[in-house]
Design an enzyme around this catalytic site. Structure first.
Site, mmCIF file in Angstrom:
data_model
loop_
_atom_site.group_PDB
_atom_site.id
_atom_site.type_symbol
_atom_site.label_atom_id
_atom_site.label_comp_id
_atom_site.label_asym_id
_atom_site.label_seq_id
_atom_site.Cartn_x
_atom_site.Cartn_y
_atom_site.Cartn_z
ATOM 1 N N GLU A 49 0.871 -1.170 0.000
ATOM 2 C CA GLU A 49 0.000 0.000 0.000
ATOM 3 C C GLU A 49 0.910 1.223 0.000
ATOM 4 O O GLU A 49 1.644 1.458 0.958
ATOM 5 C CB GLU A 49 -0.899 -0.020 1.230
ATOM 6 C CG GLU A 49 -2.027 0.969 1.188
ATOM 7 C CD GLU A 49 -2.891 0.874 2.441
ATOM 8 O OE1 GLU A 49 -3.498 1.906 2.784
ATOM 9 O OE2 GLU A 49 -2.958 -0.195 3.077
ATOM 10 N N ASP A 60 -5.440 10.639 8.284
ATOM 11 C CA ASP A 60 -4.189 10.106 8.812
ATOM 12 C C ASP A 60 -3.841 10.702 10.167
ATOM 13 O O ASP A 60 -4.053 11.888 10.427
ATOM 14 C CB ASP A 60 -3.043 10.377 7.829
ATOM 15 C CG ASP A 60 -3.242 9.664 6.510
ATOM 16 O OD1 ASP A 60 -3.651 8.487 6.554
ATOM 17 O OD2 ASP A 60 -3.001 10.264 5.454
ATOM 18 N N TYR A 175 -11.540 -2.952 2.805
ATOM 19 C CA TYR A 175 -10.619 -2.555 3.862
ATOM 20 C C TYR A 175 -11.467 -2.159 5.071
ATOM 21 O O TYR A 175 -12.150 -1.149 5.048
ATOM 22 C CB TYR A 175 -9.781 -1.374 3.357
ATOM 23 C CG TYR A 175 -8.637 -0.919 4.249
ATOM 24 C CD1 TYR A 175 -8.776 -0.769 5.623
ATOM 25 C CD2 TYR A 175 -7.412 -0.595 3.685
ATOM 26 C CE1 TYR A 175 -7.731 -0.331 6.415
ATOM 27 C CE2 TYR A 175 -6.340 -0.152 4.465
ATOM 28 C CZ TYR A 175 -6.515 -0.022 5.830
ATOM 29 O OH TYR A 175 -5.493 0.414 6.612
#
Length: 263
Positions: A49, A60, A175
């Site tokens: 990734e 993030d 995911y």
């Protein structure tokens, strides 16, 4: 069949779970990043990734934000990220690469041009965290037509009413974000993740891979035991940010991969 589809078929035949490693392209600089990425498959990584640095990485946590900042300060661009993938493909034509990032750099480049360039560089899938399913016509559907998987994130807040919309047009794998919040902010718990993975798998034939909050080989093994694979990002990126040489970072990655593969 994409490289991602082929990898999961191969792992299933072997009775193994996938180990996915996240690194930021260009962190701490292009050459070091390329060396690390080239070393990931030998360290046991099944899918790479590759983060694309962006100035406003809202999903993030601090560790990956700092990685993106280091990469940007080193001059890293979207084109450089694609160039890095191209260089990797000179030595490895089988390990899947998923490009993870935000829509703005892609939009600025132009979707059609980006998809051609990404496919040429050997990118296999995309995770674009700020494009919801309602915007599938923007990138998701064109990407799939171009032969790239478009991987969607499901979270603990994705309820049964929302889940079908999330799964619509998703390909490659799902995911599952194991915690509510940003990357690196808490630790994933297998007893909490397992039922959620089962809930998703009841609605799709796609593999379900779990990321966020996995920091040790033991955690990688536990989470992989209740899913089709596991993703580690912040724990790896923190080693890079701490200035550890690529060989030591790759040793750590191997310990994580061994944990996941023992599930």
């Amino acid at each position: 069949m994409t490289r991602i589809d082929a990898k999961f078929a191969e792992l299933k035949a072997q009775g193994k779970r996938a180990f996915v490693a996240y690194v930021m392209a260009g962190d701490p600089d292009y050459d070091t990043s390329l060396e690390l990425v080239k070393g990931l498959p030998a360290a046991g990584v099944d899918i790479i990734e590759l983060g694309v640095p962006f100035t406003d990485p809202m999903a993030d946590g601090p560790t990956i934000q700092r990685a993106g900042q280091r990469a940007l300060e080193a001059g890293m661009t979207l084109q450089d990220s694609l160039d890095l993938a191209t260089e990797f493909r000179r030595v490895d034509d089988t390990t899947p690469i998923v490009l993870m990032g935000y829509y703005n750099p892609i939009y600025s480049r132009g979707v059609d041009r980006f998809l051609i360039d990404a496919a040429t560089a050997g990118i296999d899938g995309l995770i674009v965290v700020d494009l919801p399913p309602e915007e599938d016509d923007e990138l998701c559907i064109p990407a799939q037509k171009a032969g790239l998987n478009f991987i969607r994130l499901a979270t603990p807040t994705t309820d049964d009413k929302r889940l079908p919309k999330v799964l619509q047009n998703t390909s490659g794998f799902v995911y599952y974000v194991s915690i509510t919040g940003i990357t690196g902010s808490a630790e994933a718990q297998a007893d909490e993740v397992g039922p959620e993975v089962a809930r998703i798998k009841a609605k799709t034939d796609l593999p379900v891979v779990v990321g966020f909050g996995i920091k040790t080989p033991e955690a990688a093994r536990a989470i992989a035991g209740v899913a089709d694979g596991t993703v580690v990002g912040s724990a790896i990126v923190s080693k890079i940010g701490g200035g550890e040489p690529p060989a030591k970072v790759l040793d750590f990655v191997k310990s994580l991969a061994d944990g996941a593969h023992q599930a």
